[in-house]
Design a protein around this motif. Structure first.
Motif, PDB file in Angstrom:
ATOM      1  N   THR A   1       0.833  -1.186   0.000  1.00  0.00           N
ATOM      2  CA  THR A   1       0.000   0.000   0.000  1.00  0.00           C
ATOM      3  C   THR A   1       0.878   1.250   0.000  1.00  0.00           C
ATOM      4  O   THR A   1       2.077   1.184   0.280  1.00  0.00           O
ATOM      5  N   LEU A   2       0.281   2.376  -0.267  1.00  0.00           N
ATOM      6  CA  LEU A   2       1.020   3.635  -0.193  1.00  0.00           C
ATOM      7  C   LEU A   2       1.470   3.921   1.228  1.00  0.00           C
ATOM      8  O   LEU A   2       2.559   4.435   1.477  1.00  0.00           O
TER       9      LEU A   2
ATOM     10  N   LEU B   1       5.708   9.191  -4.655  1.00  0.00           N
ATOM     11  CA  LEU B   1       6.009   7.762  -4.690  1.00  0.00           C
ATOM     12  C   LEU B   1       7.496   7.502  -4.467  1.00  0.00           C
ATOM     13  O   LEU B   1       8.354   8.306  -4.836  1.00  0.00           O
TER      14      LEU B   1
ATOM     15  N   ALA C   1       2.985   6.162 -11.158  1.00  0.00           N
ATOM     16  CA  ALA C   1       1.758   6.787 -10.672  1.00  0.00           C
ATOM     17  C   ALA C   1       0.539   6.261 -11.420  1.00  0.00           C
ATOM     18  O   ALA C   1      -0.572   6.215 -10.869  1.00  0.00           O
TER      19      ALA C   1
ATOM     20  N   ASP D   1       0.003   3.163 -12.233  1.00  0.00           N
ATOM     21  CA  ASP D   1      -0.407   1.942 -11.541  1.00  0.00           C
ATOM     22  C   ASP D   1      -1.222   2.270 -10.295  1.00  0.00           C
ATOM     23  O   ASP D   1      -2.218   1.606  -9.990  1.00  0.00           O
ATOM     24  N   VAL D   2      -0.791   3.297  -9.566  1.00  0.00           N
ATOM     25  CA  VAL D   2      -1.508   3.695  -8.353  1.00  0.00           C
ATOM     26  C   VAL D   2      -2.889   4.226  -8.698  1.00  0.00           C
ATOM     27  O   VAL D   2      -3.891   3.853  -8.077  1.00  0.00           O
ATOM     28  N   LYS D   3      -2.953   5.085  -9.681  1.00  0.00           N
ATOM     29  CA  LYS D   3      -4.245   5.630 -10.120  1.00  0.00           C
ATOM     30  C   LYS D   3      -5.189   4.497 -10.534  1.00  0.00           C
ATOM     31  O   LYS D   3      -6.354   4.449 -10.104  1.00  0.00           O
TER      32      LYS D   3
ATOM     33  N   SER E   1      -5.115   1.337  -9.617  1.00  0.00           N
ATOM     34  CA  SER E   1      -5.483   0.496  -8.477  1.00  0.00           C
ATOM     35  C   SER E   1      -6.534   1.158  -7.598  1.00  0.00           C
ATOM     36  O   SER E   1      -7.484   0.505  -7.135  1.00  0.00           O
TER      37      SER E   1
ATOM     38  N   ILE F   1      -1.681  -2.029  -4.226  1.00  0.00           N
ATOM     39  CA  ILE F   1      -1.386  -1.529  -5.573  1.00  0.00           C
ATOM     40  C   ILE F   1      -1.031  -2.673  -6.521  1.00  0.00           C
ATOM     41  O   ILE F   1      -0.195  -3.528  -6.224  1.00  0.00           O
TER      42      ILE F   1
END
Length: 537
Positions: A67-68, A98, A112, A114-116, A118, A167
């Motif tokens: 996770t972030l 990140l 970023a 990939d995060v968006k 997810s 993620i």
């Protein structure tokens, strides 16, 4: 050995965090790398990280997916993981930086995008994680290592919510036709059900459901050499039988049992070479009830639903001798409660924690007043092996209800089939345990008491309880930005729920972990292993 942790009672500020300061020891991976063999009663139901929001899945997923933000295992304050920091640019704009150089286990770079992807995937209709995306209106990529999360309203617990949003690689999901999460209510198996690609310390090597799961060290993990752990291989064996799990620990077949049988805990404490770590979990065990159907399924009452009557719900509540359950069924490892949130959770109040008293005579009187002087028959579903002594607990409750005339037709199901069944609203009364990953009561109020709707509202309100006043209170909590005012509203909602009895709270679970002396592990109130710190000597 006994371990406990003092957890925060106030909301955690979202001030800028510039540097990763994991207060756990930042030591290189030990030369004596080891295999960790462990067991618990239930198996993971899917490897899709957005399919089913249950503790067993989340605990194992966190070994492979990150996770972030993660909780520090000692302070339980959020600390950066895939992020290096965050900044509240405006009340509705959170900027995430990140960690550079992070790779997925196939060697591809985390971006970023990939995060968006997810975070948006977690909001999908088939996802069970919308409760964690509450307030996320949109996600915008600033550059490859920066993104902004925009909220529709200010959200004081957004950073805490990010601890549960793992993620996934966008290109990998696209390649394998897995843009949407698996629908846990169906038997469909998308690629993500049995296959993984994460950035975490381990990769999924093999998984035979309900038999054996093997993890291997991720050679591309960014955290290698930064944490004290030395485990390179994990072998997980789900063992439903209490006696067999204990025997596996005593014989040395496994190093660790996450849910030892309560009757075996005293014996394990005295066994040379073994140890028990225990402490209160942030999980409340309760009973949910169908308050939606006009006529209950498989009930002796025809043409109406007795569970819609608060007098009936209170009668069922007051017919349960929770103190006897604590002594006999749970061997003292339980905290009886009148609230739907545990004491470690922000917003908990003693005003809501006082139980309605055990009183069979009062229960019979309430049933008679509601029009059921002879009681009635009702369906009662229970998990078998998900929570500590859950099946025995349900059997004891069934016996106590019988004394006031309520004939509960008990059916116990294994974890893998139980949760999809209750999520299809196929149980009149059901047992459920609810942890609070955000350590904030809004998570429970929104999920369990809010009328079912969009954006995570009522996503585990499986009895479909609905009260307009409570809905309005919860909406106010959702939007309130003043901490003191917000906590006052939470208290109002919890006290009101105590009166309405949307659910029947039973107890906060106290969790013992059993291990050999060679295992170094931090006991956590969320009943999870911190894979970064795990060590086997």
């Amino acid at each position: 050995m006994r371990t406990s942790h003092a957890l925060p009672k106030t909301l955690l500020a979202t001030a800028a965090v510039a540097v990763f300061t994991a207060s756990a020891a930042l030591l290189p991976l030990s030369a004596d790398a080891a295999t960790f063999r462990f067991a618990r009663s239930a198996d993971v139901s899917s490897w899709d990280i957005h399919a089913q929001n249950v503790g067993v899945n989340n605990a194992l997923h966190s070994a492979v997916y990150e996770t972030l933000v993660e909780y520090n295992s000692k302070t339980f304050k959020p600390e950066p993981q895939l992020a290096t920091g965050w900044k509240q640019v405006t009340p509705t704009q959170l900027r995430i930086s990140l960690r550079p150089g992070v790779k997925f286990s196939d060697g591809s770079a985390l971006t970023a995008d990939d995060v968006k992807f997810s975070l948006e995937r977690a909001k999908a209709k088939t996802s069970n994680y919308a409760v964690y995306t509450l307030g996320i209106d949109r996600v915008e990529v600033v550059d490859a290592n920066t993104l902004d999360i925009f909220s529709d309203v200010p959200n004081l617990v957004l950073v805490n919510q990010l601890t549960e949003l793992r993620i996934m690689s966008k290109p990998w999901a696209e390649k394998n036709n897995a843009l949407l999460p698996k629908d846990i209510k169906t038997s469909d198996e998308p690629y993500t059900h049995r296959n993984t690609l994460g950035t975490g310390p381990f990769v999924l090597k093999s998984w035979t459901a309900d038999q054996r799961l093997v993890l291997a060290a991720n050679p591309n993990w960014w955290g290698r050499g930064k944490f004290a752990g030395n485990v390179t291989d994990v072998v997980y064996t789900p063992i439903k039988s209490d006696a067999t799990r204990t025997a596996a620990l005593l014989s040395g077949e496994v190093d660790f049992v996450l849910d030892p049988s309560l009757q075996d805990v005293p014996r394990i404490r005295q066994q040379p070479g073994l140890k028990v770590l225990d402490g209160a979990e942030n999980r409340t065990i309760f009973l949910g009830m169908d308050q939606f159907r006009d006529e209950l399924q498989n009930s002796s009452v025809k043409g109406k639903n007795p569970l819609k009557d608060v007098r009936v719900r209170r009668a069922l509540y007051q017919a349960i001798d929770i103190n006897a359950m604590q002594r006999v069924v749970l061997r003292g490892l339980a905290q009886p409660t009148g609230a739907i949130v545990a004491r470690q959770v922000n917003g908990w109040t003693p005003k809501a924690d006082v139980r309605w008293p055990y009183d069979p005579a009062a229960a019979q009187k309430l049933l008679a007043e509601a029009g059921y002087p002879q009681g009635f028959e009702v369906d009662f579903a229970c998990s078998a092996g998900r929570y500590i002594n859950d099946e025995q607990l349900c059997q004891a409750i069934t016996a106590q209800w019988a004394k006031v005339g309520v004939k509960a037709k008990l059916r116990s199901l294994p974890f893998a089939t139980y949760f999809p069944m209750i999520q299809r609203n196929e149980a009149s009364i059901y047992l459920l345990g609810w942890g609070v990953p955000t350590f904030d009561a809004f998570y429970s109020l929104q999920s369990l008491i809010r009328s079912p709707g969009a954006g995570g509202d009522g996503n585990f309100n499986l009895g479909r309880f609905s009260n307009p006043q409570q809905d309005a209170l919860i909406e106010r909590i959702k939007k309130e930005t003043d901490t003191a005012t917000r906590n006052g509203l939470i208290e109002q909602a919890l006290v009101k729920d105590h009166e309405l009895i949307s659910h029947i709270p039973l107890y906060n679970q106290v969790i013992p972990w059993a291990a050999t002396q060679k295992v170094e592990i931090v006991h956590r109130a969320d009943n999870r292993i911190d894979w970064r710190l795990l060590k086997v000597n």
